[in-house]
Every structure is written in structure tokens, then in C-alpha cells.
Scaffold this motif. Structure first.
Motif, short mmCIF file in Angstrom:
data_model
loop_
_atom_site.label_atom_id
_atom_site.label_comp_id
_atom_site.label_asym_id
_atom_site.label_seq_id
_atom_site.Cartn_x
_atom_site.Cartn_y
_atom_site.Cartn_z
N MET A 1 63.99 -45.66 10.83
CA MET A 1 65.22 -46.33 11.20
C MET A 1 66.37 -45.32 11.09
O MET A 1 66.30 -44.39 10.28
N ASN A 2 67.42 -45.54 11.83
CA ASN A 2 68.56 -44.62 11.81
C ASN A 2 69.46 -44.91 10.62
O ASN A 2 69.27 -45.88 9.88
N ILE A 3 70.49 -44.09 10.46
CA ILE A 3 71.37 -44.21 9.30
C ILE A 3 72.13 -45.54 9.30
O ILE A 3 72.37 -46.12 8.25
N GLY A 4 72.48 -46.04 10.48
CA GLY A 4 73.19 -47.31 10.56
C GLY A 4 72.34 -48.47 10.05
O GLY A 4 72.83 -49.33 9.31
N GLU A 5 71.09 -48.48 10.45
CA GLU A 5 70.18 -49.53 10.00
C GLU A 5 69.90 -49.40 8.50
O GLU A 5 69.89 -50.40 7.77
N ALA A 6 69.69 -48.18 8.03
CA ALA A 6 69.46 -47.95 6.60
C ALA A 6 70.69 -48.37 5.81
O ALA A 6 70.58 -48.94 4.72
N SER A 7 71.86 -48.10 6.35
CA SER A 7 73.11 -48.50 5.71
C SER A 7 73.18 -50.01 5.59
O SER A 7 73.50 -50.56 4.53
N ARG A 8 72.89 -50.69 6.68
CA ARG A 8 72.95 -52.15 6.69
C ARG A 8 71.95 -52.75 5.70
O ARG A 8 72.29 -53.65 4.93
N LEU A 9 70.74 -52.23 5.68
CA LEU A 9 69.70 -52.78 4.80
C LEU A 9 69.92 -52.45 3.33
O LEU A 9 69.53 -53.22 2.45
N SER A 10 70.53 -51.31 3.06
CA SER A 10 70.75 -50.91 1.66
C SER A 10 72.06 -51.43 1.11
O SER A 10 72.26 -51.46 -0.11
N LEU A 25 69.18 -36.95 -3.73
CA LEU A 25 68.63 -38.21 -4.24
C LEU A 25 67.66 -38.86 -3.26
O LEU A 25 66.73 -39.53 -3.68
N VAL A 26 67.91 -38.70 -1.99
CA VAL A 26 67.00 -39.18 -0.96
C VAL A 26 66.81 -38.06 0.05
O VAL A 26 67.69 -37.22 0.24
N THR A 27 65.66 -38.06 0.69
CA THR A 27 65.37 -37.05 1.69
C THR A 27 64.75 -37.72 2.91
O THR A 27 63.52 -37.78 3.04
N PRO A 28 65.60 -38.25 3.79
CA PRO A 28 65.03 -38.88 4.97
C PRO A 28 64.39 -37.83 5.89
O PRO A 28 64.80 -36.67 5.88
N ALA A 29 63.39 -38.27 6.61
CA ALA A 29 62.76 -37.38 7.58
C ALA A 29 63.77 -37.08 8.69
O ALA A 29 64.76 -37.80 8.86
N ASN A 37 65.83 -40.07 9.87
CA ASN A 37 64.89 -41.16 10.11
C ASN A 37 64.48 -41.73 8.76
O ASN A 37 63.63 -41.18 8.07
N TYR A 38 65.14 -42.83 8.38
CA TYR A 38 64.88 -43.46 7.09
C TYR A 38 63.65 -44.35 7.16
O TYR A 38 63.44 -45.07 8.12
N ARG A 39 62.87 -44.29 6.09
CA ARG A 39 61.68 -45.13 5.97
C ARG A 39 62.01 -46.30 5.04
O ARG A 39 63.04 -46.30 4.36
N ASP A 40 61.15 -47.28 5.00
CA ASP A 40 61.35 -48.42 4.09
C ASP A 40 61.47 -47.95 2.65
O ASP A 40 62.28 -48.49 1.88
N ARG A 41 60.69 -46.96 2.27
CA ARG A 41 60.74 -46.42 0.91
C ARG A 41 62.12 -45.82 0.62
O ARG A 41 62.65 -45.97 -0.48
N ASP A 42 62.72 -45.15 1.60
CA ASP A 42 64.06 -44.59 1.43
C ASP A 42 65.08 -45.71 1.17
O ASP A 42 65.93 -45.59 0.29
N VAL A 43 64.96 -46.79 1.93
CA VAL A 43 65.88 -47.92 1.76
C VAL A 43 65.69 -48.53 0.38
O VAL A 43 66.66 -48.89 -0.30
N HIS A 44 64.45 -48.64 -0.07
CA HIS A 44 64.19 -49.16 -1.41
C HIS A 44 64.86 -48.27 -2.46
O HIS A 44 65.50 -48.78 -3.39
N MET A 45 64.73 -46.96 -2.33
CA MET A 45 65.36 -46.03 -3.26
C MET A 45 66.88 -46.14 -3.19
O MET A 45 67.56 -46.08 -4.22
N LEU A 46 67.43 -46.33 -1.99
CA LEU A 46 68.88 -46.48 -1.84
C LEU A 46 69.36 -47.74 -2.55
O LEU A 46 70.41 -47.73 -3.21
N ARG A 47 68.61 -48.82 -2.44
CA ARG A 47 68.96 -50.06 -3.15
C ARG A 47 68.90 -49.84 -4.67
O ARG A 47 69.74 -50.33 -5.40
N PHE A 48 67.87 -49.14 -5.11
CA PHE A 48 67.73 -48.81 -6.52
C PHE A 48 68.95 -48.02 -7.00
O PHE A 48 69.53 -48.32 -8.04
#
Length: 131
Positions: A1-10, A25-29, A37-48
Motif C-alpha cells: 500500500m502507498n504512504i497515503g493508505e498506510a497513513s490512513r490505516l495507522s 523505526l520502519v523500513t517500507p519496501a 510500499n507499506y505492508r500490513d506488518r508495517d502498519v501494525h508497527m506504525l500503530r504500535f
């Protein structure tokens, strides 16, 4: 997912996501065109990270918590020690704020608030005690 979507989800602004990447702290692909390119795991870490920051943990403390979270061999005492230090710092800040409040209460009680220029609040701030 792109940064906008990761932003919205996190729940974090894109600027924060870029900063978290900058400090490691995070390393998106990265896609072939260079986009994050953020993965679900990245979003989980961002929420954390967002939650740990909302609890008052510093970036370095959040980094340690994230490392402990990902370590299956962690000791809960290490996590508790971090949280206890944070609570002690919060208690110190509360005591400092309460002290500041007492000073301001005293000063506002001394100030008549009338139309004249005499003001104990300003005199105290200026460091003058002859007022």
C-alpha cells in the motif's frame, strides 16, 4: 500500500511515516519507481509506535519497546522497567507542574487586576522583589 493508505490505516500523518523511516523505526519496501510500499506488518508497527508515543514514550524508548515486542525471548521485566521509568518521569513532571500552578495561584491572588500599572506577576517574572 502507498504512504497515503498506510497513513490512513495507522492514524499517523505521512510526514510522521517519513520521519519514522528516516530514523529507522520502519523500513517500507520500495517499488521499482521508488515509491514506498507499506505492508500490513508495517502498519501494525506504525500503530504500535503511535500508541507507545501517545503513552509518553520517547522515540528511543519506543524503539526499545518495538525491539522487545519483536523479541520472542524478551523478559517482561525489561518492558516493565521501561514503563516504570516513564511513570517516574510523568510523576516528576506532574510535581513540577503542580509547583508551577501553586506559584501562579499565589501570584494571581496578589494581583489586584485593577487599572493601575502595579503587577506582582510581572514583578516576579522580572525577578524584582521590591514591589
Amino acid at each position: 500500500m502507498n504512504i497515503g493508505e498506510a497513513s490512513r490505516l495507522s492514524g499517523l500523518p505521512p510526514k510522521t511515516l517519513r520521519y519514522y523511516e528516516e530514523v529507522g523505526l520502519v523500513t517500507p519496501a520500495r517499488s521499482t519507481n521508488g515509491y514506498r510500499n507499506y505492508r500490513d506488518r508495517d502498519v501494525h508497527m506504525l500503530r504500535f509506535l503511535q500508541r507507545s508515543r501517545s503513552l509518553g514514550f520517547s522515540i528511543d524508548e519506543a524503539r526499545r519497546l518495538l525491539a522487545l515486542y519483536g523479541d520472542e525471548n524478551r523478559k517482561s521485566e525489561d518492558v516493565k522497567r521501561l514503563a516504570s521509568r516513564r511513570m517516574a518521569e510523568i510523576d516528576r513532571k506532574i510535581a513540577e507542574l503542580m509547583s508551577l500552578k501553586r506559584v501562579l495561584v499565589d501570584l494571581t491572588e496578589q494581583c489586584h487586576g485593577g487599572g493601575g500599572p502595579d503587577c506582582p506577576i510581572l514583578e516576579e517574572i522580572a525577578g524584582r522583589t521590591d514591589a
